[in-house]
Design an enzyme around this catalytic site. Structure first.
Site, mmCIF file in Angstrom:
data_model
loop_
_atom_site.group_PDB
_atom_site.id
_atom_site.type_symbol
_atom_site.label_atom_id
_atom_site.label_comp_id
_atom_site.label_asym_id
_atom_site.label_seq_id
_atom_site.Cartn_x
_atom_site.Cartn_y
_atom_site.Cartn_z
ATOM 1 N N CYS A 44 -11.127 0.960 12.696
ATOM 2 C CA CYS A 44 -11.653 1.683 13.855
ATOM 3 C C CYS A 44 -10.462 2.287 14.612
ATOM 4 O O CYS A 44 -9.520 1.571 14.959
ATOM 5 C CB CYS A 44 -12.421 0.734 14.773
ATOM 6 S SG CYS A 44 -12.998 1.517 16.306
ATOM 7 N N ASN A 95 -14.274 -3.901 7.412
ATOM 8 C CA ASN A 95 -15.362 -4.875 7.402
ATOM 9 C C ASN A 95 -14.941 -6.133 6.654
ATOM 10 O O ASN A 95 -14.003 -6.119 5.855
ATOM 11 C CB ASN A 95 -16.574 -4.308 6.678
ATOM 12 C CG ASN A 95 -17.561 -3.610 7.600
ATOM 13 O OD1 ASN A 95 -18.142 -2.604 7.227
ATOM 14 N ND2 ASN A 95 -17.754 -4.127 8.777
#
Length: 283
Positions: free
Chosen positions: A207, A216
């Site tokens: 991000c 993730n």
């Protein structure tokens, strides 16, 4: 890669994002990819949709589900989507009304466990936004630890509240391993009754508005952990690891996945040659 993943046992694969080709040129081939994949019966092929135009493109491409995203954190929503939360909600409401039940819709709520600019996000705020979307008839809700700030005790509290509030929704948890607690958070959610998780092959991702962010939770690492504990994941770990080991070559750098490097805990290795001599010596 998507065709190969379809044979690994996934319930759902997020294929692409129908975002603006000008904003993210790498995803300009979304229609082509959706048109060329081999769809395995029983696997849902979902896509990320940021706005009404994206929804129209996704519907034309026969997506099985539309995943809509906004942040629970006002600051993160402004940084990531360039608009306040209420404007994001209005835009997603337009999408939901346009789809009108033709395709299932999932809502992903970013920064549900914390924001690097605001700090911990109140659980009641997550539930409030979940209520607003549940009232619109969406099928699923994904609660996202976008910036890897969650810890297991917090996850257990959140899951208990979510299951009481949204027992009719398809509930998914989405963790990042930014601070090394990704698998611990998965386990906390599993032990609280959650059965759906987002993951990323090799742990790819990140991000731009989370310092030091990682991808993730690594899919193959999570499956390995749950398999080792006796859970039936429905996944073919051997096939998954074969694909995960291709990722460094594909992306041109190492990836965070650990089981692909070290092997499964049940994989045995030959002892060093000198061990046989030691066995004889101490026999």
């Amino acid at each position: 890669m998507i065709d190969a993943l379809g044979d690994c046992g996934y319930a759902k694969i997020e294929v692409t994002s129908f975002t603006s080709p000008k904003a993210i040129p790498m995803l300009r081939d979304a229609e082509e990819v959706m048109g060329r994949i081999h769809r395995v019966p029983g696997v849902e092929y979902t896509v990320l949709v940021p706005n009404l135009r994206g929804a129209e493109r996704a519907l034309e491409s026969r997506a099985d589900e539309l995943n809509l995203v906004m942040s629970v954190s006002e600051t993160h929503n402004l940084a990531n989507l360039r608009m306040p939360r209420e404007k994001s909600f209005a835009a997603l409401l337009d999408v939901i009304r346009h789809v009108d039940g033709r395709t299932p819709i999932n809502i992903s709520l970013s920064c549900s466990f914390g924001c690097p600019m605001e700090g911990e996000v109140p659980q009641d705020e997550v539930l409030r936004w979940g209520d607003r979307f549940a009232e619109l008839g969406v099928r699923g809700l994904t609660i996202c630890d976008t910036t890897g700030m969650a810890h297991p005790a917090q996850v257990s509290r959140m899951v208990d509240a979510l299951q009481q509030r949204f027992d009719r929704l398809q509930l998914t948890l989405h963790f990042h391993n930014t601070r090394g607690m990704g698998l611990a958070n998965v386990l906390a959610a599993v032990q609280s009754g959650v059965t759906r998780f987002d993951g990323s092959l090799g742990g790819l991702g990140g991000c731009p508005y989370a310092p030091g962010a990682s991808g993730n939770v690594t899919s193959e690492d999570a499956v390995h952990m749950l398999d080792a504990m006796g859970y039936d994941t429905g996944m073919n770990l051997s096939k998954l690891l074969t694909l995960a080991r291709l990722m460094p070559q594909i992306v041109g750098h190492d990836v965070p996945g650990q089981v692909a490097r070290a092997g499964r805990s049940t994989d045995l290795h030959p002892a060093p040659d000198f061990v046989a001599a030691l066995r004889a010596q101490f026999a």
